[in-house]
Design a protein around this motif. Structure first.
Motif, mmCIF file in Angstrom:
data_model
loop_
_atom_site.group_PDB
_atom_site.id
_atom_site.type_symbol
_atom_site.label_atom_id
_atom_site.label_comp_id
_atom_site.label_asym_id
_atom_site.label_seq_id
_atom_site.Cartn_x
_atom_site.Cartn_y
_atom_site.Cartn_z
ATOM 1 N N PRO A 227 0.789 -1.236 0.000
ATOM 2 C CA PRO A 227 0.000 0.000 0.000
ATOM 3 C C PRO A 227 0.817 1.280 0.000
ATOM 4 O O PRO A 227 0.351 2.318 -0.469
ATOM 5 C CB PRO A 227 -0.831 -0.128 1.286
ATOM 6 C CG PRO A 227 -0.874 -1.587 1.593
ATOM 7 C CD PRO A 227 0.438 -2.129 1.116
ATOM 8 N N LEU A 233 1.796 2.272 -7.444
ATOM 9 C CA LEU A 233 0.362 2.580 -7.500
ATOM 10 C C LEU A 233 0.058 3.594 -8.595
ATOM 11 O O LEU A 233 -0.934 3.469 -9.322
ATOM 12 C CB LEU A 233 -0.110 3.101 -6.142
ATOM 13 C CG LEU A 233 -0.188 2.061 -5.019
ATOM 14 C CD1 LEU A 233 -0.408 2.740 -3.675
ATOM 15 C CD2 LEU A 233 -1.313 1.063 -5.286
ATOM 16 N N ARG A 237 -2.429 2.677 -11.743
ATOM 17 C CA ARG A 237 -3.643 3.468 -11.956
ATOM 18 C C ARG A 237 -3.581 4.211 -13.286
ATOM 19 O O ARG A 237 -4.596 4.353 -13.968
ATOM 20 C CB ARG A 237 -3.829 4.436 -10.791
ATOM 21 C CG ARG A 237 -4.256 3.730 -9.503
ATOM 22 C CD ARG A 237 -4.155 4.608 -8.280
ATOM 23 N NE ARG A 237 -4.638 3.907 -7.087
ATOM 24 C CZ ARG A 237 -4.277 4.205 -5.844
ATOM 25 N NH1 ARG A 237 -3.417 5.203 -5.622
ATOM 26 N NH2 ARG A 237 -4.753 3.519 -4.824
ATOM 27 N N TYR A 241 -5.651 0.229 -14.131
ATOM 28 C CA TYR A 241 -5.982 -0.763 -13.108
ATOM 29 C C TYR A 241 -6.923 -0.151 -12.072
ATOM 30 O O TYR A 241 -6.779 1.017 -11.700
ATOM 31 C CB TYR A 241 -4.718 -1.269 -12.414
ATOM 32 C CG TYR A 241 -3.954 -2.292 -13.222
ATOM 33 C CD1 TYR A 241 -4.018 -3.645 -12.905
ATOM 34 C CD2 TYR A 241 -3.167 -1.913 -14.307
ATOM 35 C CE1 TYR A 241 -3.321 -4.597 -13.649
ATOM 36 C CE2 TYR A 241 -2.468 -2.851 -15.056
ATOM 37 C CZ TYR A 241 -2.553 -4.182 -14.724
ATOM 38 O OH TYR A 241 -1.862 -5.119 -15.460
ATOM 39 N N ASP A 243 -8.897 -0.563 -8.198
ATOM 40 C CA ASP A 243 -8.625 -1.070 -6.863
ATOM 41 C C ASP A 243 -9.685 -2.088 -6.464
ATOM 42 O O ASP A 243 -10.885 -1.815 -6.539
ATOM 43 C CB ASP A 243 -8.603 0.098 -5.877
ATOM 44 C CG ASP A 243 -7.869 -0.232 -4.601
ATOM 45 O OD1 ASP A 243 -8.005 -1.372 -4.130
ATOM 46 O OD2 ASP A 243 -7.160 0.643 -4.079
ATOM 47 N N THR A 246 -7.979 -4.814 -0.248
ATOM 48 C CA THR A 246 -6.752 -5.382 0.300
ATOM 49 C C THR A 246 -6.807 -6.909 0.279
ATOM 50 O O THR A 246 -7.868 -7.517 0.263
ATOM 51 C CB THR A 246 -6.504 -4.899 1.733
ATOM 52 O OG1 THR A 246 -7.627 -5.251 2.549
ATOM 53 C CG2 THR A 246 -6.306 -3.394 1.760
ATOM 54 N N ARG A 257 -2.254 -4.234 -1.617
ATOM 55 C CA ARG A 257 -3.350 -3.641 -2.369
ATOM 56 C C ARG A 257 -3.564 -4.471 -3.631
ATOM 57 O O ARG A 257 -2.644 -4.667 -4.406
ATOM 58 C CB ARG A 257 -3.000 -2.201 -2.737
ATOM 59 C CG ARG A 257 -4.050 -1.452 -3.533
ATOM 60 C CD ARG A 257 -5.321 -1.228 -2.782
ATOM 61 N NE ARG A 257 -5.117 -0.534 -1.516
ATOM 62 C CZ ARG A 257 -6.066 -0.368 -0.597
ATOM 63 N NH1 ARG A 257 -7.274 -0.862 -0.808
ATOM 64 N NH2 ARG A 257 -5.810 0.260 0.527
ATOM 65 N N MET A 259 -5.255 -5.140 -7.316
ATOM 66 C CA MET A 259 -5.727 -4.323 -8.423
ATOM 67 C C MET A 259 -5.925 -5.206 -9.653
ATOM 68 O O MET A 259 -5.357 -6.303 -9.742
ATOM 69 C CB MET A 259 -4.734 -3.202 -8.724
ATOM 70 C CG MET A 259 -4.384 -2.348 -7.522
ATOM 71 S SD MET A 259 -3.231 -1.012 -7.881
ATOM 72 C CE MET A 259 -4.365 0.189 -8.606
#
Length: 281
Positions: A227, A233, A237, A241, A243, A246, A257, A259
């Motif tokens: 995370p 991340l 994104r 991707y 979310d 978890t 995280r 994805m």
């Protein structure tokens, strides 16, 4: 038991940046010696720069960072950079040693070949990454037989490598496994770049190559990341991707995280996994 110093070499490029602190004496500012090339050019600084990320992570008051410019005489070269703590000669900072790469140049993406020489080079890269992050390569790196068995497992798996000259600088593995569910039409993607080549867009190109390979072979790709890994991340994104919440790593329980990205059917001929892709940095 006395707790020794902690630290990491975070960035090597036009500037060398990192941090070092002593948990037993959190207000102490440590001396840091940066060594460029061999025989080395030595630069000594005090790790006293404030870094909000260190303060947020509970590293004292956060004033434990250091940053120095790459010596002008080394511009145009790719020197090896190491970091020592003069007051703690046996200490080693995570992320050392590194190479200062200012221009990526040509990189080839290709699938790994299930041959001894190819697999030896892949295992050397994986072991180097484990050691760079302070782990034990003897237990964390799969053996030759394990790699061969995985690659021979079927048409639902692929292992890509990124090569800069004769050096592997990254890899991406696509296949069944956590966090994708075995009953779903998803495959799992795992990617790792050597920190020497961060910041050039190579991770994005490696993942796009993986997407092209996976299109038509699965409905979506899934991945898991820590995370706090802001760089990863942002990359995921930016590629689209979403979310999924978890998930705990089965072996350790460490929270990641999760994805995923949906894949469209391939347009025209499928990507030829045997073809090298040459990128210009």
């Amino acid at each position: 038991m006395t707790i020794g110093p902690e630290g990491c070499l975070d960035l090597v490029g036009h500037h060398v940046e990192g941090w070092a602190w002593l948990p037993a004496k959190p207000d102490r500012r440590l001396r840091v010696e940066i060594l460029f090339d061999d025989p080395p050019i030595r630069v000594e600084v005090l790790a006293d720069r404030h870094r909000p990320d260190l303060e947020a992570a509970g590293k004292g008051d956060g004033r434990h960072g250091f940053a120095v410019p790459l010596p002008a005489s080394l511009i145009g070269r790719e020197p090896v950079v190491n970091v020592c703590l003069p007051d703690f000669p046996n200490a080693r900072l995570r992320g050392t040693p590194r190479r200062a790469i200012l221009a990526l140049g040509f990189v080839t993406l290709r699938t790994i070949r299930p041959l001894g020489t190819d697999l030896d080079r892949l295992r050397d890269f994986l072991a180097g990454m484990v050691r760079l992050n302070g782990g034990c390569a003897d237990t964390a790196v799969p053996g030759m037989r394990d790699l061969q068995v995985w690659l021979a497992g079927g048409g639902d798996r692929c292992w890509l490598v990124a090569e800069r000259g004769s050096r592997i600088v990254g890899h991406c593995r696509i296949g069944p496994g956590w966090p994708a569910q075995a009953t779903s039409r998803a495959l799992t993607l795992g990617i790792e770049l050597h920190p020497d080549v961060h910041g050039f867009g190579l991770g994005r190109q490696l993942m796009l190559a993986a997407h092209r390979w996976a299109s038509g072979r699965c409905a979506r790709l899934e991945l898991a990341t820590l995370p706090h890994n802001a760089r990863a991340l942002a990359l995921y994104r930016g590629l689209g991707y979403v979310d999924l919440g978890t998930a705990a790593l089965p072996e350790t329980g460490e929270i990641h995280r999760r994805m995923a990205i949906g894949l469209a059917a391939p347009c025209g001929s499928a990507w030829n996994a045997k073809r090298g892709i040459t990128l210009v940095g």
